[in-house]
Design a protein around this motif. Structure first.
Motif, PDB file in Angstrom:
ATOM      1  N   TRP A   1      24.342  97.564   6.084  1.00  0.00           N
ATOM      2  CA  TRP A   1      25.589  98.410   5.879  1.00  0.00           C
ATOM      3  C   TRP A   1      25.409  99.426   7.123  1.00  0.00           C
ATOM      4  CZ3 TRP A   1      25.079 103.841   5.684  1.00  0.00           C
ATOM      5  CH2 TRP A   1      23.799 104.371   5.467  1.00  0.00           C
ATOM      6  N   ARG A   2      24.273  99.702   7.761  1.00  0.00           N
ATOM      7  CA  ARG A   2      24.296 100.546   8.892  1.00  0.00           C
ATOM      8  C   ARG A   2      25.081  99.931  10.248  1.00  0.00           C
ATOM      9  NH1 ARG A   2      22.528 105.277   9.304  1.00  0.00           N
ATOM     10  NH2 ARG A   2      21.617 105.961   7.432  1.00  0.00           N
ATOM     11  N   ASP A   3      25.189  98.428  10.176  1.00  0.00           N
ATOM     12  CA  ASP A   3      25.544  97.835  11.141  1.00  0.00           C
ATOM     13  C   ASP A   3      27.241  98.325  11.312  1.00  0.00           C
ATOM     14  OD1 ASP A   3      23.518  96.344  12.064  1.00  0.00           O
ATOM     15  OD2 ASP A   3      24.379  94.648  10.852  1.00  0.00           O
ATOM     16  N   GLY A   4      27.849  98.783  10.123  1.00  0.00           N
ATOM     17  CA  GLY A   4      29.332  98.847  10.100  1.00  0.00           C
ATOM     18  C   GLY A   4      29.766 100.397   9.834  1.00  0.00           C
ATOM     19  N   ILE A   5      28.815 101.369  10.317  1.00  0.00           N
ATOM     20  CA  ILE A   5      29.246 102.647  10.339  1.00  0.00           C
ATOM     21  C   ILE A   5      29.334 103.321  11.658  1.00  0.00           C
ATOM     22  CG2 ILE A   5      28.911 103.002   7.884  1.00  0.00           C
ATOM     23  CD1 ILE A   5      26.423 104.637   9.104  1.00  0.00           C
ATOM     24  N   GLY A   6      29.937 104.478  12.075  1.00  0.00           N
ATOM     25  CA  GLY A   6      29.960 105.108  13.164  1.00  0.00           C
ATOM     26  C   GLY A   6      30.883 104.823  14.205  1.00  0.00           C
TER      27      GLY A   6
ATOM     28  N   ILE B   1      15.076  97.769  -1.001  1.00  0.00           N
ATOM     29  CA  ILE B   1      15.570  98.701  -2.061  1.00  0.00           C
ATOM     30  C   ILE B   1      15.959  99.960  -1.151  1.00  0.00           C
ATOM     31  CG2 ILE B   1      14.798  99.913  -3.960  1.00  0.00           C
ATOM     32  CD1 ILE B   1      12.987  97.441  -4.660  1.00  0.00           C
ATOM     33  N   GLU B   2      15.220 100.272  -0.505  1.00  0.00           N
ATOM     34  CA  GLU B   2      15.377 101.679   0.574  1.00  0.00           C
ATOM     35  C   GLU B   2      16.785 101.578   1.097  1.00  0.00           C
ATOM     36  OE1 GLU B   2      12.751 102.285   3.591  1.00  0.00           O
ATOM     37  OE2 GLU B   2      13.438 104.461   3.749  1.00  0.00           O
ATOM     38  N   GLU B   3      17.040 100.316   1.595  1.00  0.00           N
ATOM     39  CA  GLU B   3      18.436 100.348   2.198  1.00  0.00           C
ATOM     40  C   GLU B   3      19.513 100.404   1.232  1.00  0.00           C
ATOM     41  OE1 GLU B   3      19.237  96.228   3.992  1.00  0.00           O
ATOM     42  OE2 GLU B   3      20.808  96.944   5.379  1.00  0.00           O
ATOM     43  N   ALA B   4      19.454  99.734   0.250  1.00  0.00           N
ATOM     44  CA  ALA B   4      20.579  99.798  -0.620  1.00  0.00           C
ATOM     45  C   ALA B   4      20.594 101.182  -1.326  1.00  0.00           C
ATOM     46  CB  ALA B   4      20.116  98.754  -1.924  1.00  0.00           C
ATOM     47  N   ALA B   5      19.440 101.917  -1.688  1.00  0.00           N
ATOM     48  CA  ALA B   5      19.651 103.153  -2.219  1.00  0.00           C
ATOM     49  C   ALA B   5      20.149 104.117  -1.230  1.00  0.00           C
ATOM     50  CB  ALA B   5      18.020 103.747  -2.357  1.00  0.00           C
ATOM     51  N   ASP B   6      19.876 103.970  -0.003  1.00  0.00           N
ATOM     52  CA  ASP B   6      20.442 104.661   1.159  1.00  0.00           C
ATOM     53  C   ASP B   6      22.118 104.664   1.403  1.00  0.00           C
ATOM     54  OD1 ASP B   6      18.066 105.816   1.856  1.00  0.00           O
ATOM     55  OD2 ASP B   6      17.673 104.816   3.592  1.00  0.00           O
TER      56      ASP B   6
ATOM     57  N   HIS C   1      11.793  86.222 -11.055  1.00  0.00           N
ATOM     58  CA  HIS C   1      11.539  86.887  -9.992  1.00  0.00           C
ATOM     59  C   HIS C   1      12.666  87.874  -9.641  1.00  0.00           C
ATOM     60  CE1 HIS C   1      10.148  87.949  -5.852  1.00  0.00           C
ATOM     61  NE2 HIS C   1      11.308  87.651  -5.533  1.00  0.00           N
ATOM     62  N   TYR C   2      13.832  87.394 -10.029  1.00  0.00           N
ATOM     63  CA  TYR C   2      15.160  88.112  -9.729  1.00  0.00           C
ATOM     64  C   TYR C   2      15.161  89.204 -10.725  1.00  0.00           C
ATOM     65  CZ  TYR C   2      19.808  89.992 -10.462  1.00  0.00           C
ATOM     66  OH  TYR C   2      20.706  90.914 -10.180  1.00  0.00           O
ATOM     67  N   VAL C   3      14.664  89.158 -11.953  1.00  0.00           N
ATOM     68  CA  VAL C   3      14.752  90.144 -12.894  1.00  0.00           C
ATOM     69  C   VAL C   3      13.630  91.434 -12.604  1.00  0.00           C
ATOM     70  CG1 VAL C   3      13.991  90.848 -15.220  1.00  0.00           C
ATOM     71  CG2 VAL C   3      15.650  88.543 -15.087  1.00  0.00           C
ATOM     72  N   ASP C   4      12.502  91.017 -12.130  1.00  0.00           N
ATOM     73  CA  ASP C   4      11.680  91.935 -11.540  1.00  0.00           C
ATOM     74  C   ASP C   4      12.247  93.034 -10.501  1.00  0.00           C
ATOM     75  OD1 ASP C   4      10.014  91.340 -13.594  1.00  0.00           O
ATOM     76  OD2 ASP C   4       8.581  90.271 -12.056  1.00  0.00           O
ATOM     77  N   LEU C   5      12.901  92.148  -9.530  1.00  0.00           N
ATOM     78  CA  LEU C   5      13.354  92.742  -8.230  1.00  0.00           C
ATOM     79  C   LEU C   5      14.689  93.701  -8.722  1.00  0.00           C
ATOM     80  CD1 LEU C   5      12.839  92.880  -5.408  1.00  0.00           C
ATOM     81  CD2 LEU C   5      14.322  90.830  -4.948  1.00  0.00           C
ATOM     82  N   MET C   6      15.385  92.908  -9.477  1.00  0.00           N
ATOM     83  CA  MET C   6      16.724  93.754  -9.866  1.00  0.00           C
ATOM     84  C   MET C   6      16.381  94.994 -10.733  1.00  0.00           C
ATOM     85  SD  MET C   6      18.561  94.150 -13.007  1.00  0.00           S
ATOM     86  CE  MET C   6      18.373  92.765 -14.279  1.00  0.00           C
ATOM     87  N   LYS C   7      15.514  94.915 -11.610  1.00  0.00           N
ATOM     88  CA  LYS C   7      15.048  96.154 -12.149  1.00  0.00           C
ATOM     89  C   LYS C   7      14.892  97.341 -11.289  1.00  0.00           C
ATOM     90  CE  LYS C   7      12.642  94.174 -16.149  1.00  0.00           C
ATOM     91  NZ  LYS C   7      11.246  94.025 -16.636  1.00  0.00           N
ATOM     92  N   ARG C   8      14.161  97.039 -10.216  1.00  0.00           N
ATOM     93  CA  ARG C   8      13.931  98.193  -9.148  1.00  0.00           C
ATOM     94  C   ARG C   8      15.037  98.562  -8.570  1.00  0.00           C
ATOM     95  NH1 ARG C   8       9.609  95.765  -5.513  1.00  0.00           N
ATOM     96  NH2 ARG C   8       9.503  98.017  -4.935  1.00  0.00           N
ATOM     97  N   PHE C   9      16.080  97.581  -8.065  1.00  0.00           N
ATOM     98  CA  PHE C   9      17.453  98.073  -7.333  1.00  0.00           C
ATOM     99  C   PHE C   9      18.100  98.825  -8.307  1.00  0.00           C
ATOM    100  CE2 PHE C   9      18.150  95.827  -3.259  1.00  0.00           C
ATOM    101  CZ  PHE C   9      16.915  95.370  -3.079  1.00  0.00           C
ATOM    102  N   ALA C  10      18.045  98.570  -9.685  1.00  0.00           N
ATOM    103  CA  ALA C  10      18.843  99.045 -10.635  1.00  0.00           C
ATOM    104  C   ALA C  10      18.181 100.694 -10.771  1.00  0.00           C
ATOM    105  CB  ALA C  10      19.043  98.545 -12.027  1.00  0.00           C
ATOM    106  N   ARG C  11      17.001 100.767 -10.738  1.00  0.00           N
ATOM    107  CA  ARG C  11      16.242 101.950 -11.035  1.00  0.00           C
ATOM    108  C   ARG C  11      16.709 102.928  -9.925  1.00  0.00           C
ATOM    109  NH1 ARG C  11      14.679 106.555 -11.586  1.00  0.00           N
ATOM    110  NH2 ARG C  11      12.589 107.163 -11.763  1.00  0.00           N
ATOM    111  N   PHE C  12      16.810 102.575  -8.472  1.00  0.00           N
ATOM    112  CA  PHE C  12      16.658 103.317  -7.407  1.00  0.00           C
ATOM    113  C   PHE C  12      17.989 103.575  -6.586  1.00  0.00           C
ATOM    114  CE2 PHE C  12      12.104 102.011  -7.923  1.00  0.00           C
ATOM    115  CZ  PHE C  12      11.822 103.316  -8.195  1.00  0.00           C
ATOM    116  N   THR C  13      18.908 102.817  -7.058  1.00  0.00           N
ATOM    117  CA  THR C  13      20.249 103.122  -6.505  1.00  0.00           C
ATOM    118  C   THR C  13      21.026 104.053  -7.366  1.00  0.00           C
ATOM    119  OG1 THR C  13      21.023 100.839  -7.703  1.00  0.00           O
ATOM    120  CG2 THR C  13      20.710 100.579  -5.299  1.00  0.00           C
ATOM    121  N   HIS C  14      20.971 105.386  -6.847  1.00  0.00           N
ATOM    122  CA  HIS C  14      21.485 106.478  -7.318  1.00  0.00           C
ATOM    123  C   HIS C  14      22.706 106.837  -7.047  1.00  0.00           C
ATOM    124  CE1 HIS C  14      17.646 107.388  -9.214  1.00  0.00           C
ATOM    125  NE2 HIS C  14      16.996 107.166  -8.292  1.00  0.00           N
TER     126      HIS C  14
END
Ligand code: AHR
Length: 554
Positions: free
Chosen positions: A131-136, A185-190, A238-251
């Motif tokens: 997403w940072r490619d498309g701002i500014g 996850i950090e990129e998505a949360a940001d 594998h998807y489920v484990d990763l998805m839980k973390r994306f769901a948790r940290f995208t506020h």
């Protein structure tokens, strides 16, 4: 870009989809199709009309079903071909009338069909989108290669702020898919913070510096896309484990989205057609979820094709190809039933919606176009196909609470086609317009004998119908006559109401292959239609190959 790279997605997708298609044959027995043995001589010409005969429909107007969620009429816009560049974005300096670079004719057309939500930026594109490619400032944005779609240059001039501007101009909701494939996850949360935080935080300040001080509303958040395929070929667990973390940290920090109906809904990747492995894994995990994560939707992708790679043409086809595609599309009813049954085991209260966020006709690329751009024409056949799908979704409205047809402009089963300054509305667009009263309406049960339309060895239900009570209390009836030759007299009886008048619109054309073009935009366009009212109900004459939507006055 090598030619292998340019076609890679199509080839890999084809293999995966072929497996799904083969699996789908296991479920064919739940479909109400019968096969007969006669051969058929194809006709490319408009069929000569045949005599009508009478079918009956009974509307239980004194009974209520679930709400037909308006989000069933959602759209999908991916960075693919001219879906975004040319279709939505023409740039601020363009001679094509625009508001801040977004074309005004397209916005006006989309407002008229009351688009409830738009899914963006993909699709497969989403799992490679940073997403940072498309701002500014536009001049400083990164130019990338769109590896999924034709190896095209992606200038990133349409990014988050432009998408949100588009959403606000159309008056719709944002459905943003975060990158779970090549992103962190950090990129998505940001990203979610950039969109939703107020200007007291660094993320909100950055957005304000880019011209938008107020937090955006992100109503829906997609956690990956096709993670079983282009999104990373992940095993379900594998998807489920990763998805839980994306769901948790995208506020979502938007102060207006902290409670009530506007709280952001997270949608996990689910099945491809009738492969139940993701449905099982995600729903099993959801059943045991704790406070730390949650989802409100499970995505299903199911395209209508006659096999992979898609080979049915979008123009000049005959009635055998027509029947094949209608047969293929009706399979979605059984696919929904299969996944709903799995979801019912883990979620009998139906808290998690089945979100069919990619569906529609996927046909052979239009000759002369880049196969990586998924360009196809849109005929009366596609309009009929859209109506049949909407009817199926409405009948599953308790579980199917959102769908996104693929795709909104210039790609696959589009609402709108553009070429530079020209724009044309497709038959599918007209169906969406006719069905506007069904948005957030209450489902009303109907029963009918569908009759049959036989084409060679294919036998299909001839007539389809749904009814609903709109938000203003008015009763609406939608009917489809699939038969390309025979008109149908339909006698409709209504329980619990005395009908005074019945009028609305019919969409038909000389042939199922009729299309709208820039030079002839109204070949397939709705015309007025009224029913004959008498003491026992209403009689409608449904032309052959037609979609009819009428309001019933009582
Ligand atoms: O809609 C085109 C593509 O189909 C999407 O990018 C992908 O999710 C699916 O395979």
């Amino acid at each position: 870009m090598t030619s292998a790279g340019r076609t890679g997605h199509a080839r890999n997708g084809a293999a995966a989809r072929k497996r799904g298609y083969q699996n789908s044959m296991r479920f064919s027995k739940i479909m109400a199709f019968t096969m007969a043995g006669a051969a058929f001589t194809a006709l490319a010409q408009p069929a000569r009309p045949q005599a009508a005969d009478t079918l009956s429909i009974s509307v239980a107007a004194d009974r209520n079903g679930p709400t037909i969620n308006r989000h069933i009429f959602g759209q999908f816009a991916e960075h693919l071909g001219s879906g975004i560049y040319g279709g939505i974005w023409v740039g601020k300096e363009s001679r094509i009338p625009n508001v801040r670079g977004i074309r005004s004719d397209v916005v006006a057309a989309l407002k008229a069909i009351q688009v409830p939500n738009v899914r963006w930026p993909g699709g497969c594109f989403a799992d490679e989108y940073h997403w940072r490619d498309g701002i500014g400032p536009a001049a400083k944005r990164a130019v990338r290669v769109n590896t999924n779609w034709g190896g095209a240059a992606e200038p990133n001039t349409f990014g988050t702020d432009e998408f949100m501007d588009f959403v606000q101009q159309v008056g719709t909701e944002a459905y943003v898919s975060v990158n779970m494939g090549s992103g962190t996850i950090e990129e998505a949360a940001d990203w979610v913070a950039y969109m939703t935080a107020d200007a007291s935080s660094t993320a909100g300040k950055e957005r304000a510096a880019n011209g938008h001080a107020k937090p955006y509303k992100v109503k829906f958040l997609g956690l990956g896309n096709e993670s079983w395929g282009c999104g990373g070929s992940m095993r379900p667990d594998h998807y489920v484990d990763l998805m839980k973390r994306f769901a948790r940290f995208t506020h979502n920090f938007n102060p207006a989205q902290q409670e009530g109906d506007d709280v952001m809904q997270r949608i996990a990747v689910g099945p491809n057609d009738n492969d139940g492995s993701y449905t099982e894994a995600v729903m099993k995990a959801w059943k045991d979820h704790d406070w730390a994560w949650d989802i409100q939707g499970l995505s299903l992708h199911s395209y209508t094709t006659d096999g992979w790679p898609p080979h049915l043409p979008s123009t000049g086809f005959d009635e055998t190809d027509y029947a094949k595609l209608i047969r293929a599309t009706l399979k979605i009813d059984g696919i929904i039933a299969e996944h709903s049954a799995i979801m019912d085991r883990y979620d009998p209260e139906k808290k998690v919606a089945l979100v069919i966020d990619e569906w529609g006709a996927w046909l052979a690329p239009l000759p002369g176009t880049d196969p990586g751009f998924l360009v196809q024409q849109n005929s009366l056949r596609d309009g009929i196909l859209a109506a049949l799908n909407i009817n199926i979704f409405a009948r599953h409205a308790d579980r199917v609470r959102m769908t996104n047809i693929a795709q909104m402009i210039n790609v696959l089963q589009a609402m709108i086609l553009t070429d530079k300054e020209k724009m044309v509305l497709t038959p599918t667009y007209h169906v969406y317009k006719m069905y506007v009263p069904f948005q957030d309406a209450t489902f009303v049960p109907v029963s009918f004998d569908a009759g049959s339309f036989v084409q060679g060895d294919i036998s299909l239900p001839r007539v389809d119908a749904i009814a609903a009570r709109a938000k203003d209390g008015k009763l609406w009836l939608a009917m489809v006559n699939v038969d390309p030759r025979r008109p149908a007299n339909v006698r409709v009886r209504f329980d619990g109401v005395t009908v005074k008048a019945a009028q609305g619109e019919v969409l038909t054309a000389p042939s199922v292959a009729s299309i709208n073009e820039f030079t002839a935009p109204d070949v397939v366009a709705p015309r007025p239609l009224a029913g004959r009212v008498d003491a026992g109900g209403v009689t409608f004459e449904l032309p052959s190959k037609s979609v009819v939507v009428v309001q019933i006055d009582s």
